[in-house]
Design a protein around this motif. Sequence first.
Motif, PDB file in Angstrom:
ATOM      1  N   CYS A 126       0.811  -1.217   0.000  1.00 27.52           N
ATOM      2  CA  CYS A 126       0.000   0.000   0.000  1.00 27.52           C
ATOM      3  C   CYS A 126       0.849   1.273   0.000  1.00 27.52           C
ATOM      4  CB  CYS A 126      -0.926   0.007   1.220  1.00 27.52           C
ATOM      5  SG  CYS A 126      -2.089  -1.364   1.230  1.00 27.52           S
ATOM      6  N   ILE A 127       2.161   1.129   0.109  1.00 28.59           N
ATOM      7  CA  ILE A 127       3.070   2.275   0.149  1.00 28.59           C
ATOM      8  C   ILE A 127       3.668   2.470  -1.238  1.00 28.59           C
ATOM      9  CG2 ILE A 127       5.177   3.209   1.205  1.00 28.59           C
ATOM     10  CD1 ILE A 127       2.706   2.871   3.107  1.00 28.59           C
ATOM     11  N   GLU A 128       3.303   3.552  -1.881  1.00 30.75           N
ATOM     12  CA  GLU A 128       3.767   3.830  -3.236  1.00 30.75           C
ATOM     13  C   GLU A 128       5.291   3.872  -3.294  1.00 30.75           C
ATOM     14  OE1 GLU A 128       3.752   7.625  -6.225  1.00 30.75           O
ATOM     15  OE2 GLU A 128       1.889   7.239  -5.118  1.00 30.75           O
ATOM     16  N   GLY A 129       5.855   3.099  -4.203  1.00 22.89           N
ATOM     17  CA  GLY A 129       7.296   3.113  -4.419  1.00 22.89           C
ATOM     18  C   GLY A 129       8.107   2.371  -3.375  1.00 22.89           C
ATOM     19  N   SER A 130       7.464   1.578  -2.519  1.00 22.58           N
ATOM     20  CA  SER A 130       8.239   0.839  -1.513  1.00 22.58           C
ATOM     21  C   SER A 130       8.961  -0.332  -2.173  1.00 22.58           C
ATOM     22  CB  SER A 130       7.340   0.339  -0.377  1.00 22.58           C
ATOM     23  OG  SER A 130       6.496  -0.707  -0.830  1.00 22.58           O
ATOM     24  N   VAL A 131      10.149  -0.636  -1.651  1.00 17.87           N
ATOM     25  CA  VAL A 131      10.952  -1.740  -2.163  1.00 17.87           C
ATOM     26  C   VAL A 131      11.457  -2.557  -0.980  1.00 17.87           C
ATOM     27  CG1 VAL A 131      13.016  -2.377  -3.477  1.00 17.87           C
ATOM     28  CG2 VAL A 131      11.678  -0.370  -4.152  1.00 17.87           C
ATOM     29  N   GLU A 132      11.137  -3.838  -0.978  1.00 16.63           N
ATOM     30  CA  GLU A 132      11.647  -4.724   0.069  1.00 16.63           C
ATOM     31  C   GLU A 132      13.134  -4.965  -0.167  1.00 16.63           C
ATOM     32  OE1 GLU A 132      11.163  -9.350   1.386  1.00 16.63           O
ATOM     33  OE2 GLU A 132       9.307  -8.256   0.949  1.00 16.63           O
ATOM     34  N   LYS A 133      13.931  -4.714   0.879  1.00 14.46           N
ATOM     35  CA  LYS A 133      15.383  -4.846   0.760  1.00 14.46           C
ATOM     36  C   LYS A 133      15.953  -6.016   1.539  1.00 14.46           C
ATOM     37  CE  LYS A 133      16.416  -1.142  -1.670  1.00 14.46           C
ATOM     38  NZ  LYS A 133      17.366  -1.098  -2.771  1.00 14.46           N
ATOM     39  N   GLY A 134      15.226  -6.496   2.554  1.00 13.48           N
ATOM     40  CA  GLY A 134      15.763  -7.616   3.314  1.00 13.48           C
ATOM     41  C   GLY A 134      14.888  -8.045   4.462  1.00 13.48           C
ATOM     42  N   VAL A 135      15.097  -9.297   4.875  1.00 18.62           N
ATOM     43  CA  VAL A 135      14.362  -9.883   5.989  1.00 18.62           C
ATOM     44  C   VAL A 135      15.360 -10.580   6.904  1.00 18.62           C
ATOM     45  CG1 VAL A 135      12.574 -11.535   6.695  1.00 18.62           C
ATOM     46  CG2 VAL A 135      12.338 -10.299   4.523  1.00 18.62           C
ATOM     47  N   VAL A 136      15.240 -10.333   8.197  1.00 14.63           N
ATOM     48  CA  VAL A 136      15.999 -11.081   9.193  1.00 14.63           C
ATOM     49  C   VAL A 136      15.026 -12.048   9.851  1.00 14.63           C
ATOM     50  CG1 VAL A 136      17.306 -10.981  11.348  1.00 14.63           C
ATOM     51  CG2 VAL A 136      17.621  -9.200   9.613  1.00 14.63           C
ATOM     52  N   TYR A 137      15.327 -13.337   9.701  1.00 13.79           N
ATOM     53  CA  TYR A 137      14.523 -14.381  10.319  1.00 13.79           C
ATOM     54  C   TYR A 137      15.212 -14.828  11.599  1.00 13.79           C
ATOM     55  CZ  TYR A 137      12.033 -14.806   5.865  1.00 13.79           C
ATOM     56  OH  TYR A 137      11.276 -14.573   4.738  1.00 13.79           O
TER      57      TYR A 137
END
Length: 178
Positions: free
Chosen positions: A141-152
């Motif tokens: 829902c956030i215009e222009g958002s890009v997922e860069k990483g996840v810490v599990y």
Amino acid sequence: MKNILILSGSPRKGGNSDTLCDQFMAGAQESGHNVEKIWVQGEKIAPCLGCGHCQQHAGVCVQKDAMAGILQKMVEADVLVLASPVYFYSVSAQIKALIDRTVARYTEIKNKSMYYIIAAADTNLAHMERTIECFRGFAYCIEGSVEKGVVYGVGAWNKGEIKALPSMAQACEMGKSV
């Protein structure tokens, strides 16, 4: 240099996901970024009432609590880090309330690099995707958002158990790589 806002949804200060936030922050600061961490439990954030007042009043919520200031910080940040313990394969109530309250101004939160941090007792990464999907739903829902990483941060049940796990170094390195 980027402005990074970490939103720690752990109900326990120094809990496992909150500790991973500190590691991310240390790495990001080491790389010269401006970092602020908000421990959501320590802020007064009421659940969204769904009343629509904010939609009729230029993003001003009828509830007078900490959310207005947090929203402004979210708008101004270059990077958003959302963190939560995994509760019944979803996010904590604290971070969910914060996400829901962004409805007042979510269209102003644009072009963000997004990072996600979770901590869980379960070690099966496939089981963690339900929780990460909650964060991704917000980012969608956030215009222009890009997922860069996840810490599990998996395999940690009791407070402090995360400190012996590889996710500590992963969080720090991810912070450095922003």
